[in-house]
Structure formats: C-alpha cells, structure tokens
Design an enzyme around this catalytic site. Structure first.
Site, PDB file in Angstrom:
ATOM      1  N   HIS A 130      -5.029  -3.587  -2.945  1.00  0.00           N
ATOM      2  CA  HIS A 130      -4.739  -2.579  -3.971  1.00  0.00           C
ATOM      3  C   HIS A 130      -4.615  -3.171  -5.368  1.00  0.00           C
ATOM      4  O   HIS A 130      -4.516  -2.429  -6.341  1.00  0.00           O
ATOM      5  CB  HIS A 130      -3.461  -1.816  -3.630  1.00  0.00           C
ATOM      6  CG  HIS A 130      -3.603  -0.934  -2.441  1.00  0.00           C
ATOM      7  ND1 HIS A 130      -4.159   0.320  -2.516  1.00  0.00           N
ATOM      8  CD2 HIS A 130      -3.298  -1.136  -1.144  1.00  0.00           C
ATOM      9  CE1 HIS A 130      -4.171   0.859  -1.306  1.00  0.00           C
ATOM     10  NE2 HIS A 130      -3.656  -0.007  -0.454  1.00  0.00           N
ATOM     11  N   SER A 173       0.793  -1.229   0.000  1.00  0.00           N
ATOM     12  CA  SER A 173       0.000   0.000   0.000  1.00  0.00           C
ATOM     13  C   SER A 173       0.828   1.283   0.000  1.00  0.00           C
ATOM     14  O   SER A 173       0.377   2.291  -0.510  1.00  0.00           O
ATOM     15  CB  SER A 173      -0.964   0.002   1.182  1.00  0.00           C
ATOM     16  OG  SER A 173      -0.264  -0.153   2.395  1.00  0.00           O
ATOM     17  N   LYS A 210     -11.577   0.229  -2.120  1.00  0.00           N
ATOM     18  CA  LYS A 210     -10.599   0.856  -3.024  1.00  0.00           C
ATOM     19  C   LYS A 210     -11.148   0.878  -4.450  1.00  0.00           C
ATOM     20  O   LYS A 210     -12.047   1.644  -4.729  1.00  0.00           O
ATOM     21  CB  LYS A 210      -9.264   0.162  -2.842  1.00  0.00           C
ATOM     22  CG  LYS A 210      -8.678   0.642  -1.505  1.00  0.00           C
ATOM     23  CD  LYS A 210      -7.606  -0.150  -0.880  1.00  0.00           C
ATOM     24  CE  LYS A 210      -7.334   0.463   0.500  1.00  0.00           C
ATOM     25  NZ  LYS A 210      -6.682  -0.449   1.414  1.00  0.00           N
TER      26      LYS A 210
HETATM   27  C1  LIG Z   1      -6.680  -0.574   2.807  1.00  0.00           C
HETATM   28  C2  LIG Z   1      -6.132  -1.878   3.188  1.00  0.00           C
HETATM   29  C3  LIG Z   1      -6.763  -2.663   4.151  1.00  0.00           C
HETATM   30  C4  LIG Z   1      -7.923  -2.172   4.940  1.00  0.00           C
HETATM   31  O1  LIG Z   1      -9.089  -2.236   4.222  1.00  0.00           O
HETATM   32  P1  LIG Z   1     -10.350  -1.357   4.690  1.00  0.00           P
HETATM   33  O2  LIG Z   1     -11.466  -1.923   3.935  1.00  0.00           O
HETATM   34  O3  LIG Z   1      -9.991   0.053   4.322  1.00  0.00           O
HETATM   35  O4  LIG Z   1     -10.460  -1.522   6.168  1.00  0.00           O
HETATM   36  C5  LIG Z   1      -6.262  -3.920   4.399  1.00  0.00           C
HETATM   37  N1  LIG Z   1      -5.166  -4.363   3.749  1.00  0.00           N
HETATM   38  C6  LIG Z   1      -4.512  -3.619   2.836  1.00  0.00           C
HETATM   39  C7  LIG Z   1      -3.306  -4.185   2.153  1.00  0.00           C
HETATM   40  C8  LIG Z   1      -4.962  -2.349   2.537  1.00  0.00           C
HETATM   41  O5  LIG Z   1      -4.315  -1.607   1.659  1.00  0.00           O
END
Ligand SMILES: *Cc1c(COP(=O)(O)O)cnc(C)c1O
Length: 375
Positions: free
Chosen positions: A202, A174, A234
């Site tokens: 992502h 991320s 995302k």
């Molecule tokens: C954003 C993210 C999360 C968290 O997900 P949410 O739905 O925002 O709680 C978990 N793992 C990774 C790798 C992320 O980038």
C-alpha cells in the site's frame, strides 16, 4: 453421507461474504444498477483507467496476445518482463527484482523458499493474510508480536534464538493505514542477525514525495538484510507483484520459488500497463494530487473517530459489526461506497468503515463524504 452439498457448514450470518456484482467507472462504482462514489478501491492514483496505461496494455495485447502460455521457465518469459524488473529495481533502489503473479503468490512463495522448520519468523499481529499464510506454510516457528510494538519484538528475539531468523511486516498496514517503523525494525534485525521482509503493497505509489514507499522514505533501500515486496494491483492499477533484494537473493528465489516456477507467467498486457503506470508515478503529479487529498481529508475530518493514519487508508472505527454495517448501508443510500470491514479481517470489536482516498477524488467528493459521515 458426504457430498459437495454438505461439505461446508453454513457460515455464521455475520461472516457471510457475497460477491457484489459491480462495475467501476473512474471514481464511480455501479452496484445493483446504482452509481456510487467509490471510496473502496486501492487504485490510489486512478491508473487502472488511465488512457496511457490502457493504451500500453492494449498495444501489448494486440501484438502478443493475452495469456503467456506457460511458466517463465518454459516458454512464458519475455525480454520485456526482464526490462521492467530492472526498471522497478532501479526505481526502488535495489539490486534486483523478481516479478510474479500476485502479492499472494509472492508472499507465499517467498516465505516458503526462505524459511523451513529450523527458521524462526517474527510477524506483526496485523500482517496481511498472505504473510500469515506464507509463514504458516513454510513450516517455520512463528512468533507474532503486538502490532508495531518494537519492545515486544525485541523481547521475542531475545527469547527465541536460532541461526536463521526473519522479521516480517506490512509497510503501510492494509486495514489500519498506519506504518511500520522501518529504521527501528532494521536496527533490531541487525542486532539480532536476522533478515527483514517489508511488504509495502500500500505504500508504493502513495508514500514519500516521489511515491517510492516507506523503505525509500527511511533511506534504507538496497540494504543487504532487507527484502521488499509490493503489488502491481494497487497504486499501479494493474495486477502482479514484485520482490526486491540483492542479486544473490533474487537468483536464489528464481531457482526455488514454487509459486513462480509452477505458475503461468504474468500476462504481458499487465506488466506492459504497469510499466506505463510506473512512468506516470515517476512523473509525480498524481502522487502529489493523492497526497493533497489525504491532507485535505485529515484537515476536514477532525470530528471523526479516525485511526492514527497519515496514508490513503483512513479507517473510521465503529466497534460492533452492526454499527459498521448500518453506517455502510446508510452511506450507500446517500451515494457513497465505503465498505464495512469486520472480524476476522480486523480484531473483534474493531469493525470499521475503511475509506480509501484516490488522486482522482475531487475536493467536493471528499467534503461530501465527510459530511455524510458526520451525522
Ligand atoms: C493486497 C496485499 C497483498 C496481496 O496482493 P495481491 O496482488 O492483491 O495478491 C499482499 N500484501 C499486502 C500488505 C497487501 O495489502
């Protein structure tokens, strides 16, 4: 004397986090009344504001209301969640899927149900906080290996034997935008008789020609040692998360996962919107447009000090916190919103600007950003 006014020590100034009162409008974001081009969102395909996604969410909302009222195990379930779970599993190439509140809840609940103090977890040092916390809360012994270093991981697997072992990694990382070697990791997992969890939050909707993410690019979807996690927050432009695996695994999680059992079900408008988002991802043109933008950025940004990323996450590492903050401020004055990311989110001395590209950015937006970054 102790009360809520002195419970927390004042945080050091550099770590201070404040909420930015902002409002999004497509690829723009308004902060303090100023409209800026947004290069800070994970809404990679612009689906959070796509009319078909919003219409699907609104239709659900109008028919069934807002909140789900209870956990899925009581009265908060819905045949449509089951339908969407099947659709996601089929698209991703896994036997089964469990949808729940968010990626944070998914990872914490997953690790808690999979691991206990007799389990060993092997975790990439740059893994997302939800994986770090999940591992910690599970009570397992946690061994962190150098970022992407499969030799280091192999050494640790050799040294730390146990009957039950799990390797855990982000797919697309991320904060760096680089990618786990899925095939290499799965190979090590097989050799070590371990499981492998890949959180490709992502990668879904952004990586691979069809946007199915890193695991599908590697061609190992559905492998019985593999669990894939992803979020709907995302590229799907919604909120919520999914866990993919074998029938037996997902059924086991349904029986055990505290963050699913003891939490209100994901509101239907969110998964109804996400389901429409999935149709648009599968249609393909948005994924292509995002990938063309990434390509265009990389072709034209060769003068910048970029990390080795081929994804929509393009960090420019500046070093000190001050440099990163200064650059972010200057960009903001020029009409761009690019956040400075500082320790402890990234390692000390690696403060950076984290650029995220969207399918909705125009060529001229990307050119303007590169020009502003180049001075
Ligand atoms: C954003 C993210 C999360 C968290 O997900 P949410 O739905 O925002 O709680 C978990 N793992 C990774 C790798 C992320 O980038």
């Amino acid at each position: 004397m102790t009360d809520t006014r002195n419970w927390f020590e004042a945080p050091p100034l550099t770590r201070q986090r404040t909420l930015l009162a902002s409002r999004r409008d497509g690829i723009y974001i308004e902060i303090d009344g100023k409209r800026l081009l947004n290069f800070a969102s994970n809404d990679y395909l612009g689906l959070s504001t796509h009319p078909e996604v919003c219409a699907a969410a609104a239709a659900y909302l109008n028919r069934h209301g807002l909140g789900s009222g209870a956990s899925r195990y009581v009265s908060g379930d819905d045949p449509l969640i089951h339908q969407f779970e099947q659709e996601l599993a089929q698209w991703k190439g896994f036997e089964s899927c469990l949808l729940l509140g968010s990626g944070m809840l998914a990872n914490i609940g997953l690790m808690q149900s999979m691991a206990d103090r007799y389990t060993r977890i092997f975790s990439d040092k740059l893994n997302h906080a939800s994986l770090v916390d999940g591992a910690r809360l599970s009570g397992a012994s946690v061994h962190r290996y150098r970022h992407l270093d499969l030799n280091a991981l192999a050494g640790q697997l050799e040294r730390h034997q146990a009957a039950r072992r799990i390797i855990v990694t982000d797919g697309v990382f991320s904060m760096d935008g680089d990618e786990a070697d899925v095939i290499g990791l799965l190979h090590l997992a097989e050799e070590a008789d371990a499981l492998l969890i890949i959180d490709d939050a992502h990668g879904a909707g952004t990586v691979g020609e069809d946007g199915r993410g890193l695991v599908a690019v590697a061609g190992v979807q559905g492998h019985p040692r593999l669990i894939e996690v992803g979020t709907l927050g995302k590229a799907f432009g919604a909120y919520g998360a999914y866990i993919l695996g074998t029938e037996e695994l997902i059924e086991g999680l349904r029986q055990r996962m505290r963050t699913a059992i003891y939490s209100t079900a994901l509101p239907g408008a969110l998964f109804a919107g996400a389901e429409q988002a999935l149709h648009l991802i599968r249609e393909g043109s948005l994924v292509k447009r995002l990938q063309a933008n990434i390509h265009y950025f990389l072709e034209h940004a060769s003068g910048l000090k970029l990390l080795d990323s081929k994804t929509a996450i393009q960090p420019v590492v500046l070093g000190s916190d001050e440099k990163a903050l200064e650059a972010a401020k200057r960009l903001r004055e020029q009409g761009f919103f690019v956040p400075a990311i500082r320790p402890p989110t990234v390692p000390e001395g690696q403060a950076r600007l984290r650029i995220t590209l969207s399918a909705e950015h125009g060529r001229e937006d990307i050119e303007a950003l590169i020009k502003a970054l180049s001075v």
